[in-house]
Design an enzyme around this catalytic site. Structure first.
Site, PDB file in Angstrom:
ATOM      1  N   GLY A 191       0.944  -0.946   0.236  1.00 23.19           N
ATOM      2  CA  GLY A 191       0.350  -0.418  -0.332  1.00 23.19           C
ATOM      3  C   GLY A 191       1.258   0.874   0.254  1.00 23.19           C
ATOM      4  O   GLY A 191       0.848   2.266   0.993  1.00 23.19           O
ATOM      5  N   ARG A 242      -0.413   5.546  -2.026  1.00 17.61           N
ATOM      6  CA  ARG A 242      -0.743   7.040  -1.145  1.00 17.61           C
ATOM      7  C   ARG A 242      -0.438   6.826   0.323  1.00 17.61           C
ATOM      8  O   ARG A 242       0.256   5.897   0.856  1.00 17.61           O
ATOM      9  CB  ARG A 242      -2.036   7.171  -1.320  1.00 17.61           C
ATOM     10  CG  ARG A 242      -2.696   6.969  -2.898  1.00 17.61           C
ATOM     11  CD  ARG A 242      -3.995   6.836  -2.696  1.00 17.61           C
ATOM     12  NE  ARG A 242      -4.759   5.656  -2.860  1.00 17.61           N
ATOM     13  CZ  ARG A 242      -6.026   5.125  -1.605  1.00 17.61           C
ATOM     14  NH1 ARG A 242      -6.251   6.369  -1.442  1.00 17.61           N
ATOM     15  NH2 ARG A 242      -6.663   3.926  -2.177  1.00 17.61           N
ATOM     16  N   TYR A 299     -12.795  -3.411  11.765  1.00 21.00           N
ATOM     17  CA  TYR A 299     -11.426  -2.604  11.802  1.00 21.00           C
ATOM     18  C   TYR A 299     -10.740  -2.608  12.408  1.00 21.00           C
ATOM     19  O   TYR A 299      -9.308  -3.172  13.342  1.00 21.00           O
ATOM     20  CB  TYR A 299     -11.687  -1.608  11.737  1.00 21.00           C
ATOM     21  CG  TYR A 299     -10.034  -0.120  11.351  1.00 21.00           C
ATOM     22  CD1 TYR A 299      -9.451  -0.260  10.414  1.00 21.00           C
ATOM     23  CD2 TYR A 299      -9.727   0.011  12.234  1.00 21.00           C
ATOM     24  CE1 TYR A 299      -8.307   0.771   9.439  1.00 21.00           C
ATOM     25  CE2 TYR A 299      -8.602   1.170  11.782  1.00 21.00           C
ATOM     26  CZ  TYR A 299      -7.838   1.240  10.967  1.00 21.00           C
ATOM     27  OH  TYR A 299      -6.951   2.014  10.529  1.00 21.00           O
ATOM     28  N   ALA A 352      -9.413  -6.541  13.018  1.00 19.63           N
ATOM     29  CA  ALA A 352      -8.605  -7.107  12.319  1.00 19.63           C
ATOM     30  C   ALA A 352      -6.713  -5.705  13.047  1.00 19.63           C
ATOM     31  O   ALA A 352      -5.865  -6.830  13.334  1.00 19.63           O
ATOM     32  CB  ALA A 352      -8.787  -6.290  10.560  1.00 19.63           C
TER      33      ALA A 352
HETATM   34  P1  NAP Z   1      -4.644   5.178   2.297  1.00 21.80           P
HETATM   35  O1  NAP Z   1      -4.274   6.305   2.295  1.00 21.80           O
HETATM   36  O2  NAP Z   1      -6.050   4.692   2.269  1.00 21.80           O
HETATM   37  O3  NAP Z   1      -4.329   4.395   1.513  1.00 21.80           O
HETATM   38  C1  NAP Z   1      -4.361   3.068   1.124  1.00 21.80           C
HETATM   39  C2  NAP Z   1      -2.974   2.436   0.269  1.00 21.80           C
HETATM   40  O4  NAP Z   1      -3.274   0.272   0.492  1.00 21.80           O
HETATM   41  C3  NAP Z   1      -2.932   2.384  -1.114  1.00 21.80           C
HETATM   42  O5  NAP Z   1      -1.927   2.603  -1.355  1.00 21.80           O
HETATM   43  C4  NAP Z   1      -3.584   0.934  -1.632  1.00 21.80           C
HETATM   44  O6  NAP Z   1      -3.055   1.101  -2.648  1.00 21.80           O
HETATM   45  C5  NAP Z   1      -3.821  -0.071  -0.335  1.00 21.80           C
HETATM   46  N1  NAP Z   1      -4.075  -1.089  -0.445  1.00 21.80           N
HETATM   47  C6  NAP Z   1      -5.270  -1.174  -0.163  1.00 21.80           C
HETATM   48  N2  NAP Z   1      -6.375  -2.487  -0.030  1.00 21.80           N
HETATM   49  C7  NAP Z   1      -5.159  -3.140  -0.732  1.00 21.80           C
HETATM   50  C8  NAP Z   1      -5.256  -4.415  -0.823  1.00 21.80           C
HETATM   51  N3  NAP Z   1      -5.600  -5.517  -0.767  1.00 21.80           N
HETATM   52  N4  NAP Z   1      -3.157  -5.168  -1.750  1.00 21.80           N
HETATM   53  C9  NAP Z   1      -2.245  -3.876  -2.082  1.00 21.80           C
HETATM   54  N5  NAP Z   1      -2.299  -2.778  -1.512  1.00 21.80           N
HETATM   55  C10 NAP Z   1      -4.041  -2.160  -1.455  1.00 21.80           C
HETATM   56  O7  NAP Z   1      -4.717   4.666   3.696  1.00 21.80           O
HETATM   57  P2  NAP Z   1      -3.435   5.114   5.400  1.00 21.80           P
HETATM   58  O8  NAP Z   1      -4.392   6.260   5.863  1.00 21.80           O
HETATM   59  O9  NAP Z   1      -2.256   5.314   4.298  1.00 21.80           O
HETATM   60  O10 NAP Z   1      -3.556   3.808   5.590  1.00 21.80           O
HETATM   61  C11 NAP Z   1      -2.365   3.102   5.683  1.00 21.80           C
HETATM   62  C12 NAP Z   1      -2.058   1.702   6.901  1.00 21.80           C
HETATM   63  O11 NAP Z   1      -2.200   2.682   8.262  1.00 21.80           O
HETATM   64  C13 NAP Z   1      -3.765   1.389   6.833  1.00 21.80           C
HETATM   65  O12 NAP Z   1      -3.596  -0.056   6.917  1.00 21.80           O
HETATM   66  C14 NAP Z   1      -4.242   1.741   8.096  1.00 21.80           C
HETATM   67  O13 NAP Z   1      -5.538   0.928   8.273  1.00 21.80           O
HETATM   68  C15 NAP Z   1      -3.470   2.662   9.047  1.00 21.80           C
HETATM   69  N6  NAP Z   1      -3.752   3.476   9.564  1.00 21.80           N
HETATM   70  C16 NAP Z   1      -3.695   4.533   9.396  1.00 21.80           C
HETATM   71  C17 NAP Z   1      -4.555   5.530   9.990  1.00 21.80           C
HETATM   72  C18 NAP Z   1      -4.963   6.931   9.472  1.00 21.80           C
HETATM   73  O14 NAP Z   1      -5.012   7.756  10.353  1.00 21.80           O
HETATM   74  N7  NAP Z   1      -4.064   7.605   8.448  1.00 21.80           N
HETATM   75  C19 NAP Z   1      -4.266   5.702  11.183  1.00 21.80           C
HETATM   76  C20 NAP Z   1      -4.036   4.057  11.660  1.00 21.80           C
HETATM   77  C21 NAP Z   1      -3.477   2.895  11.331  1.00 21.80           C
HETATM   78  P3  NAP Z   1      -4.439   2.381  -3.903  1.00 21.80           P
HETATM   79  O15 NAP Z   1      -3.716   3.051  -4.305  1.00 21.80           O
HETATM   80  O16 NAP Z   1      -3.923   0.796  -5.001  1.00 21.80           O
HETATM   81  O17 NAP Z   1      -5.979   1.497  -3.931  1.00 21.80           O
END
Ligand code: NAP
Length: 242
Positions: free
Chosen positions: A8, A11, A153, A156
């Site tokens: 991932g 982004r 969530y 998981a």
């Molecule tokens: P995001 O901006 O929505 O980006 C999600 C990324 O995951 C994208 O690169 C997407 O690829 C990829 N992805 C989604 N499903 C996938 C799959 N089945 N196979 C391969 N790639 C996949 O999310 P984020 O905020 O950066 O979050 C990243 C991680 O941090 C996640 O695990 C999230 O649960 C965790 N997290 C985030 C926050 C927060 O506040 N942002 C807080 C706690 C934890 P595409 O671009 O191709 O769709």
């Protein structure tokens, strides 16, 4: 060359992690699911900063696609192995449990938990054989505290933390460390529709975190400096929860 695979990484947090690890000297393998344009932009930024990278698209919840991609990578890099794995790909499908559909439950667990299992199992052997490895799992505050509307969530992410602690003990003697990071609210696509003005009142630091702040922690955990830290879930949340 030392290789780091970040799932991932097209982004958000994954992108910031890829840019940071590339700056730290790793050749970064940028995984994404479908957003090729964004992944290419990550790669371009890595290269513009003088780093090395390559794209590796696959769906983390699809074990055959993972096997296929990693076999192809190994064939192209017969003398190399991936020493850092950042299991970052994740999705939200929030709903109150009473309304939650099977698809919302299963998709979130498939991506976060099964994705972690399939990829980590595949890369562990090489790390153990080389007696060197770093596995860093992106969990969440939601997996520690539980958040309403996020039973899928939270489950998981809590399971991911449990697996982190178990696996850390299995592989510690082989100098492979396994840690989880539990971010609070970080400004990315995943949080962009949340009411930031209201939510930040709950955060002692009064703001959402930046992806680069999480990437700094990943950078440290991936480094030799963090060789005695394993089996931990480290919060990074502006003081929101302790
Ligand atoms: P995001 O901006 O929505 O980006 C999600 C990324 O995951 C994208 O690169 C997407 O690829 C990829 N992805 C989604 N499903 C996938 C799959 N089945 N196979 C391969 N790639 C996949 O999310 P984020 O905020 O950066 O979050 C990243 C991680 O941090 C996640 O695990 C999230 O649960 C965790 N997290 C985030 C926050 C927060 O506040 N942002 C807080 C706690 C934890 P595409 O671009 O191709 O769709």
């Amino acid at each position: 060359m030392k290789y780091a695979l970040i799932t991932g990484a097209s982004r958000g947090l994954g992108k910031a992690v890829a840019l940071r690890l590339a700056k730290d000297g790793f050749a970064v393998i940028i995984n994404y699911q479908s957003n090729r344009e964004a992944a290419e932009d990550t790669l371009k930024q890595v290269q513009e900063a003088g780093g090395f990278g390559e794209l590796m698209p696959f769906d983390v919840s699809d074990p055959q696609a993972i096997e296929h991609a990693l076999e192809a990578w190994q064939a192209a890099h017969p003398d190399d192995y991936i020493s850092v794995l950042v299991n970052n790909a994740g999705i939200r499908k929030d709903n109150l449990m009473v309304f939650m559909q099977d698809e919302e439950w299963n998709k979130v667990l498939d991506t976060t938990l099964n994705g972690f299992f399939y990829i980590t199992r595949r890369l562990l052997k090489d790390m153990m054989m080389h007696r060197n490895g770093r596995i860093i799992n992106m969990a969440s505050l939601s997996g520690i505290k539980g958040l309403p509307g996020q039973a899928n969530y939270s489950a998981a992410k809590a399971a991911l933390i449990g697996a982190t602690k178990a696996l850390a003990q299995e592989v510690a003697a082989r100098k492979v460390t396994v840690n989880a990071i539990a971010p609070g609210f970080i400004a990315t696509d995943m949080t962009k529709e949340l009411n930031e003005a209201e939510l930040k009142k709950l955060i002692p630091m009064g703001r959402f975190g930046k992806p680069e702040e999480v990437a700094s922690l990943v950078s440290f955990l991936a480094s030799d400096e963090a060789s005695y830290i394993t089996g931990q879930a480290i919060s990074i949340n502006g003081g929101l929860y302790t």
